[in-house]
Every structure is written in C-alpha cells, then in structure tokens.
Design a protein around this motif. Structure first.
Motif, short mmCIF file in Angstrom:
data_model
loop_
_atom_site.label_atom_id
_atom_site.label_comp_id
_atom_site.label_asym_id
_atom_site.label_seq_id
_atom_site.Cartn_x
_atom_site.Cartn_y
_atom_site.Cartn_z
N MET A 67 -23.83 -10.38 -33.49
CA MET A 67 -23.83 -11.42 -34.51
C MET A 67 -22.40 -11.93 -34.65
O MET A 67 -21.47 -11.15 -34.85
CB MET A 67 -24.31 -10.88 -35.86
N SER A 68 -22.23 -13.25 -34.52
CA SER A 68 -20.91 -13.86 -34.61
C SER A 68 -20.98 -15.08 -35.53
O SER A 68 -22.06 -15.62 -35.78
CB SER A 68 -20.41 -14.29 -33.23
N VAL A 69 -19.81 -15.52 -35.99
CA VAL A 69 -19.71 -16.73 -36.81
C VAL A 69 -19.04 -17.82 -35.99
O VAL A 69 -18.03 -17.57 -35.31
CB VAL A 69 -18.92 -16.46 -38.10
N ASP A 70 -19.60 -19.02 -36.04
CA ASP A 70 -19.06 -20.14 -35.28
C ASP A 70 -17.60 -20.38 -35.67
O ASP A 70 -17.29 -20.57 -36.85
CB ASP A 70 -19.89 -21.39 -35.57
N PRO A 71 -16.68 -20.39 -34.70
CA PRO A 71 -15.27 -20.57 -35.04
C PRO A 71 -14.92 -22.00 -35.45
O PRO A 71 -13.82 -22.23 -35.98
CB PRO A 71 -14.55 -20.19 -33.73
N VAL A 72 -15.82 -22.95 -35.24
CA VAL A 72 -15.54 -24.34 -35.59
C VAL A 72 -15.84 -24.60 -37.06
O VAL A 72 -14.99 -25.09 -37.81
CB VAL A 72 -16.32 -25.31 -34.69
N ASP A 73 -17.08 -24.26 -37.51
CA ASP A 73 -17.43 -24.57 -38.90
C ASP A 73 -17.30 -23.37 -39.84
O ASP A 73 -17.32 -23.53 -41.06
CB ASP A 73 -18.83 -25.17 -39.00
N GLY A 74 -17.17 -22.16 -39.29
CA GLY A 74 -17.01 -20.98 -40.14
C GLY A 74 -18.24 -20.62 -40.93
O GLY A 74 -18.18 -19.72 -41.79
N CYS A 75 -19.37 -21.29 -40.68
CA CYS A 75 -20.59 -21.09 -41.45
C CYS A 75 -21.78 -20.63 -40.61
O CYS A 75 -22.60 -19.84 -41.07
CB CYS A 75 -20.99 -22.40 -42.15
N THR A 76 -21.89 -21.17 -39.40
CA THR A 76 -23.07 -20.91 -38.58
C THR A 76 -23.01 -19.52 -37.96
O THR A 76 -22.04 -19.16 -37.30
CB THR A 76 -23.19 -21.96 -37.46
N PHE A 77 -24.06 -18.74 -38.21
CA PHE A 77 -24.21 -17.43 -37.58
C PHE A 77 -24.94 -17.60 -36.25
O PHE A 77 -25.93 -18.33 -36.16
CB PHE A 77 -25.02 -16.49 -38.48
N TRP A 78 -24.44 -16.91 -35.23
CA TRP A 78 -25.08 -16.87 -33.92
C TRP A 78 -25.45 -15.43 -33.61
O TRP A 78 -24.61 -14.54 -33.69
CB TRP A 78 -24.15 -17.40 -32.83
N PHE A 79 -26.72 -15.20 -33.25
CA PHE A 79 -27.16 -13.84 -32.93
C PHE A 79 -27.87 -13.82 -31.59
O PHE A 79 -28.63 -14.73 -31.27
CB PHE A 79 -28.12 -13.30 -34.00
#
Length: 206
Positions: free
Chosen positions: A168-180
């Motif tokens: 699970m990571s957080v998008d480095p561009v918007d700081g909001c979107t979780f990617w799993f």
C-alpha cells in the motif's frame, strides 16, 4: 542512540504452530502461509510538522483453538517532540468466518489511514480487500470493509506461499490517492496467480 521501546497490546503470532500450511481456501485449494510472525511491508513514516508518525501492520491469530483465523493488527506510533509513543492501535476482523492477512498500511497527507490485505476461508476464494479510517475517527477503529477484487479460483500445489509482496502506497503527486497491489487467482490453478492494482482516496482529501 538507544532505540526506544514502545509497548503495545499482546497478539498471537502463532498460526497453526508456525506451519506454512495454515490459511484455508475452498476445496481443492491448498492451505496458505500466514507469515504471521512478521511485521508486513512496510512501516510507513510521515512528518506532519506538528508530529512524526509511523504506521505498521501484521496478522494476528483471532482463533482460540487449533484452527487459526487471521485478523489484521495495526498501529500508529507518534513523536510529538518528547519521544515515540503508541498513539493508537486496533484489530480489524469484522466477521468470524474469514481470515484476513498479509496486510500493508499507509497514511495520506491528512493523516487518513488505509490497510489492504488478502481474505480467504473455506467458503471464500482468496481475494483482495481494504479498509480505511479518517484522521478524526475514534482512535483504534477502521471503517467498513471494501472489495478491490473477488477471487475467481483457488491456489493449488504452489508451496503454500501467498502474496508476500503486497504493498500500500500513497501517490507522491497528490498525497491523497492510495495505491494497493497484491495477488489473486482469476481461475483455479498452480503458480498462475494474477496481480491486481487498485486506487482510492478518502473523501475530502485534495
């Protein structure tokens, strides 16, 4: 510098007497490795300015008998300037029939937390699910379970291993979107798993 000790509630890491053949699937699936004795990838650090935070997750055995059942134990550590403390912790296991294990956890720029994980039981094909909490929610709680993808089959004769590359990571561009991302089976087979990548974010995070 000495590494500080942070005390946390007890948990049970002994799944099936540490056997790799543990988490059940529907037949004819083999039993799967819980990796319950490990803290899972990754311990995520974030500096909010007013405080520093680390979130971690791992599996814990929810059963009180020899038939192990996985649940998700998670925690947030904080340093408000006086040293690291346990800010909150919780166990996520919203039913008594399914195992949830191999979690991965992350925290967005607003302090919202998401956990992705695998789910399986004798009546549920291994699938991918997640749960979230907002920064203002009651400490130690998670929201309702969400489905990323339901499994279409079971794993057979593949050495019991399962999904230990989940992330699970957080998008480095918007700081909001979780990617799993983690594995699942679209159809039953051996060493024929698929990888699902999904994204989502908490309402109000912009």
């Amino acid at each position: 510098m000495a590494i500080p000790q942070v005390n946390a509630p007890e948990f049970d890491a002994n799944f099936c007497n540490f056997s790799r053949a543990c988490i059940p699937q529907p037949r004819p699936g083999e039993k799967l490795d819980s990796l319950g004795q490990f803290t899972m990838y990754r311990a995520m650090y974030r500096n909010f300015g007013t405080h520093e935070s680390i979130v971690i997750s791992h599996a814990t055995d929810m059963a009180s008998n020899a038939k192990s059942r996985g649940g998700i134990r998670w925690a947030e550590l904080r340093d408000n300037g006086g040293g690291w403390i346990l800010h909150q912790t919780g166990t996520f296991s919203p039913d008594t029939s399914n195992s949830r294990w191999l979690p991965s956890i992350a925290q967005d720029k607003q302090g919202n937390i998401a956990i992705g994980y695998s789910i399986s039981s004798t009546g549920t094909n291994p699938g991918v699910r997640y749960a979230t909490r907002s920064a203002g929610d009651t400490l130690g709680t998670m929201g309702s379970e969400q489905v990323l993808v339901n499994g279409g089959g079971v794993q057979q004769s593949s050495g019991n291993r399962w999904g230990d590359y989940a992330s699970m990571s957080v998008d480095p561009v918007d700081g909001c979107t979780f990617w799993f991302t983690t594995e699942y089976y679209a159809n039953s087979g051996s060493f024929d798993f698929k990888t699902r990548i999904g994204s989502f974010k908490q309402p109000g995070c912009i």
